[in-house]
Design a protein around this motif. Structure first.
Motif, short mmCIF file in Angstrom:
data_model
loop_
_atom_site.label_atom_id
_atom_site.label_comp_id
_atom_site.label_asym_id
_atom_site.label_seq_id
_atom_site.Cartn_x
_atom_site.Cartn_y
_atom_site.Cartn_z
N CYS A 119 0.83 -1.21 0.00
CA CYS A 119 0.00 0.00 0.00
C CYS A 119 0.86 1.26 0.00
O CYS A 119 1.88 1.33 0.68
CB CYS A 119 -0.89 0.03 1.24
SG CYS A 119 -1.85 -1.45 1.55
N GLU B 72 0.47 5.86 -1.14
CA GLU B 72 -0.47 6.92 -1.49
C GLU B 72 0.25 8.09 -2.13
O GLU B 72 1.48 8.18 -2.09
CB GLU B 72 -1.25 7.41 -0.28
CG GLU B 72 -0.46 8.19 0.74
CD GLU B 72 0.22 7.30 1.74
OE1 GLU B 72 1.35 7.68 2.14
OE2 GLU B 72 -0.31 6.26 2.13
N GLY C 18 -3.52 3.56 -2.87
CA GLY C 18 -3.51 2.41 -3.76
C GLY C 18 -2.94 1.18 -3.10
O GLY C 18 -2.16 1.27 -2.15
N ARG D 213 -5.82 -1.89 -6.74
CA ARG D 213 -7.02 -1.14 -6.39
C ARG D 213 -6.61 0.27 -5.98
O ARG D 213 -5.64 0.45 -5.22
CB ARG D 213 -7.76 -1.82 -5.25
CG ARG D 213 -8.97 -1.04 -4.69
CD ARG D 213 -9.80 -1.95 -3.78
NE ARG D 213 -10.70 -1.24 -2.91
CZ ARG D 213 -11.90 -0.76 -3.27
NH1 ARG D 213 -12.32 -0.92 -4.52
NH2 ARG D 213 -12.68 -0.14 -2.40
N TRP E 18 -8.09 4.11 -4.56
CA TRP E 18 -9.16 4.87 -3.90
C TRP E 18 -8.84 6.34 -4.11
O TRP E 18 -7.84 6.85 -3.61
CB TRP E 18 -9.19 4.51 -2.42
CG TRP E 18 -10.35 5.06 -1.67
CD1 TRP E 18 -10.41 6.24 -0.99
CD2 TRP E 18 -11.62 4.44 -1.48
NE1 TRP E 18 -11.64 6.39 -0.41
CE2 TRP E 18 -12.40 5.30 -0.69
CE3 TRP E 18 -12.18 3.23 -1.92
CZ2 TRP E 18 -13.72 5.01 -0.31
CZ3 TRP E 18 -13.47 2.93 -1.55
CH2 TRP E 18 -14.23 3.81 -0.76
N TYR F 177 -8.02 4.35 4.23
CA TYR F 177 -7.24 3.12 4.09
C TYR F 177 -8.11 1.89 4.34
O TYR F 177 -7.99 0.88 3.65
CB TYR F 177 -6.06 3.12 5.08
CG TYR F 177 -4.71 3.10 4.40
CD1 TYR F 177 -4.39 2.11 3.48
CD2 TYR F 177 -3.77 4.08 4.67
CE1 TYR F 177 -3.16 2.10 2.85
CE2 TYR F 177 -2.54 4.08 4.05
CZ TYR F 177 -2.24 3.09 3.14
OH TYR F 177 -1.02 3.08 2.51
N LEU G 91 -10.18 1.35 1.30
CA LEU G 91 -9.34 0.81 0.23
C LEU G 91 -9.17 -0.69 0.37
O LEU G 91 -9.30 -1.45 -0.60
CB LEU G 91 -7.96 1.49 0.27
CG LEU G 91 -6.86 0.86 -0.59
CD1 LEU G 91 -7.10 1.16 -2.06
CD2 LEU G 91 -5.48 1.36 -0.15
#
Length: 239
Positions: free
Chosen positions: A9, A11, A26, A86, A88, A113, A116
């Motif tokens: 993860c 961002e 992401g 994925r 967000w 988060y 997400l």
């Protein structure tokens, strides 16, 4: 079938006063048993394109001289059947009113988060989640996120979410790949166009996915899942 899934993860522009309108969280996922193979394949791409083994792959480093490497990197992601992404997207941070909702920006950040990650977690599998480390205060917030995710999945015995651990992106090629995909979504969300090389990568992603990157995908989309968060219209843009 392999039961442990790694989720990486990161961002883009998560700070409230960074001068950027849009924010993107992401997550890149793959089977734990295949992570070393993916990292090795990315290392071999570096060799092919005459890049140093220590070159850190980042969206901000995309340039005309390196766009061939980044194109092959994106091709590798889309050609890997057991890897998914994925994102967000928060298109406009200026509409946020944390005081109204009795929260801090950090509180809201970890809520995002949670949203997400929740669609990536299913019973019957085990998850190792690796967010990129941001600051020295992150550890306690990470523990809170872990607790919320476990409660939401009734994972009181910690059999689903086995691990949430901060890592540093420069150590893990898959985290760096996540940075590139997040960067592409964020660049598009901000309406930027000052780099032809970056636009080329965004167009490549659009062609591979058939998406405009302006709308949500179906929640069940596995390869390239996109959700646009709009609090002023009830929370989410319609698909």
């Amino acid at each position: 079938m392999e039961s442990i899934i790694n989720i990486y993860c990161d961002e883009s522009c998560h700070l409230p006063c960074d001068g950027q309108k849009a924010m993107v969280l992401g997550a890149l996922w793959c089977f734990k048993s295949e992570a070393a193979e993916h990292n090795q394949a990315i290392a071999e791409l570096k060799v092919k394109h005459h890049l140093s083994p220590f070159f850190e792959i980042k969206w901000s480093k995309i340039s005309p001289s390196k766009v061939g490497f980044y194109r092959e990197l994106v091709d590798y992601f889309f050609a890997s059947p057991t890897m998914g992404f994925r994102a967000w997207v928060i298109p406009d941070k200026s509409v946020l009113n944390h005081q109204q909702h009795n929260q801090t920006h950090d509180d809201w950040y970890y809520k995002m988060y949670f949203y997400l990650l929740r669609n990536l977690i299913f019973t019957g599998r085990k998850y190792h989640i690796y967010p990129d480390i941001k600051d020295t205060r992150s550890r306690l917030k990470l523990q809170k996120l872990q607790l919320v995710l476990r409660n939401a999945n009734y994972d009181f015995s910690r059999e689903i979410i086995e691990k949430i651990q901060h890592v540093r992106s420069h150590d893990i090629a898959l985290m760096q790949l996540a940075d590139v995909l997040i960067g592409a979504v964020a660049y598009h969300a901000r309406g930027l166009s000052n780099s032809n090389a970056k636009i080329e990568i965004i167009e490549q992603i659009k062609n591979k996915t058939g998406l405009s990157l302006n709308r949500n995908t179906l929640p069940t989309e596995q390869k390239f899942n996109l959700c646009i968060w709009r609090p002023s219209s009830g929370g989410f843009e319609n698909a």
